[in-house]
Write an enzyme that holds these catalytic residues in place. Structure first.
Site, PDB file in Angstrom:
ATOM      1  N   ALA A  80       0.864  -1.184   0.000  1.00  7.75           N
ATOM      2  CA  ALA A  80       0.000   0.000   0.000  1.00  7.75           C
ATOM      3  C   ALA A  80       0.897   1.229   0.000  1.00  7.75           C
ATOM      4  O   ALA A  80       2.101   1.126   0.249  1.00  7.75           O
ATOM      5  CB  ALA A  80      -0.894   0.020   1.238  1.00  7.75           C
ATOM      6  N   SER A 123      -6.413  -1.054   8.878  1.00  2.00           N
ATOM      7  CA  SER A 123      -5.616  -0.203   9.761  1.00  2.00           C
ATOM      8  C   SER A 123      -6.469   0.506  10.805  1.00  2.00           C
ATOM      9  O   SER A 123      -7.621   0.862  10.544  1.00  2.00           O
ATOM     10  CB  SER A 123      -4.897   0.850   8.909  1.00  2.00           C
ATOM     11  N   GLU A 125      -6.101   3.417  11.532  1.00  2.00           N
ATOM     12  CA  GLU A 125      -6.349   4.766  11.013  1.00  2.00           C
ATOM     13  C   GLU A 125      -7.778   4.894  10.472  1.00  2.00           C
ATOM     14  O   GLU A 125      -8.276   5.999  10.280  1.00  2.00           O
ATOM     15  CB  GLU A 125      -5.342   5.105   9.907  1.00  2.00           C
ATOM     16  N   TYR A 147      -5.270   8.355   3.498  1.00  2.00           N
ATOM     17  CA  TYR A 147      -4.844   6.979   3.779  1.00  2.00           C
ATOM     18  C   TYR A 147      -5.943   6.224   4.515  1.00  2.00           C
ATOM     19  O   TYR A 147      -6.314   5.110   4.143  1.00  2.00           O
ATOM     20  CB  TYR A 147      -3.556   6.993   4.614  1.00  2.00           C
TER      21      TYR A 147
END
Length: 324
Positions: A80, A123, A125, A147
């Site tokens: 990624a 993730s 995130e 992201y």
């Protein structure tokens, strides 16, 4: 002999996962992009045991060819555009790699062999502006960077292919995981490397952004085991992988300096919030890994203090070998 294809094999997670799978007797293939500068540093010590093949998450036909050529039992999609700060500068490219790249790989699996088991690297995130603490598999996503947004797409497209086409496709929602193989652009490695250099007299100051930012930090070597365990289950499902502990950047810095015997660390550290702040900061990320503990019998083995010391020790060795 089981076969596995890892995208992002030359990265931190890919290198640890490849080592683990080799220990388990797998034949390991790594998908690498053709670039003018090849960086196989993280896999150099076992490169002869794996087979690298060229392919690109931006190129559908290369993924299809890679699956036909390697005929893997398992695919781990770890490639990624993985740096949050870069995602603000390159939001479209981040979307192509980190979001649509997942779809291309899932499509390739669906067309070549739907029995291939698929792991997607999700993730923490994705939680971003957190709606509950700690975060678990059912916590609502509220990403705060291109992201994070791209990772949410990758996560849900994996769920969609699992539910729509019956693929064995899982996502590991990994909280921050670090190691001596972390890139220098990440704050943890920036700290461990700078502390090593300061202790050797090679550097005077460590400039950081938000010292009070908190994260749930674990060891990447522990986390790749959870990836493998997810693909060994009877049922495909998604799991949060974390330590369940919250630590600040300041704590990381303090422990790093302690590891080299420096107690008055503040005189070496400079805070420059403007230089390092993201356009939108994420809140306190802390993961609840109770589902992984119960179903996968997984838990982190490395403590926060052990992780910091491991990284500083590795950087000391590295810097002693460099003349500058």
């Amino acid at each position: 002999m089981k076969k596995a294809l890892i995208t992002g094999i030359t990265g931190q997670d890919g290198s640890y996962l490849a080592e683990l799978l080799l220990l388990k007797g797998y034949q390991v293939f790594g998908l690498t992009r053709r670039t003018s500068t090849v960086n196989n540093e993280r896999i150099a010590h076992f490169e002869e045991k794996v087979q690298l093949i060229q392919g690109d998450l931006l190129d559908q036909s290369s993924l299809t060819s890679a699956l036909i050529d390697t005929a893997p039992d398992e695919v781990y999609n770890l490639a990624a555009q993985s740096f949050v700060k870069t995602s603000w500068n390159q939001p479209v490219l981040t979307g192509e790699f980190t979001a649509l790249g997942v779809t291309r790989m899932l499509e390739a699996i669906r067309s070549v062999n739907p029995k291939i088991k698929f792991y997607q690297a999700s993730s923490s995130e994705m939680f971003g502006k957190v709606t509950e603490t700690p975060q678990k598999e059912t916590t609502r996503f509220y990403p705060r960077s291109p992201y994070g947004v791209a990772k949410v797409y990758g996560h849900y497209i994996t769920v969609n292919y699992r539910e729509s086409y019956g693929l064995f496709a899982v996502s590991g929602i990994l909280f921050n995981h670090e190691s001596p193989r972390r890139g220098l652009e990440f704050v943890t490695r920036k700290i461990s490397n700078a502390v090593a250099r300061i202790s050797l007299g090679k550097q005077k100051k460590l400039v950081l952004g938000n010292l009070s930012a908190k994260r749930d930090w674990g060891f990447a070597g522990d986390y790749v085991e959870a990836m493998w365990l997810m693909l060994q289950q009877k049922k495909a499902d998604d799991y949060v992988i974390a330590t369940g502990e919250n630590h600040s950047v300041e704590e990381f810095v303090q422990l790093a300096f302690e590891a080299v015997g420096i107690s008055d660390w503040r005189k070496y550290v400079e805070a420059n919030k403007q230089e390092h702040l993201r356009p939108a900061e994420v809140d306190h990320l802390i993961g609840d890994f109770s589902k992984a503990r119960k179903t996968l019998s997984w838990q982190p083995k490395t403590s926060f203090k052990e992780l910091v010391k491991m990284m500083v020790t590795a950087d000391l060795t590295l810097e002693k070998g460099h003349s500058k």
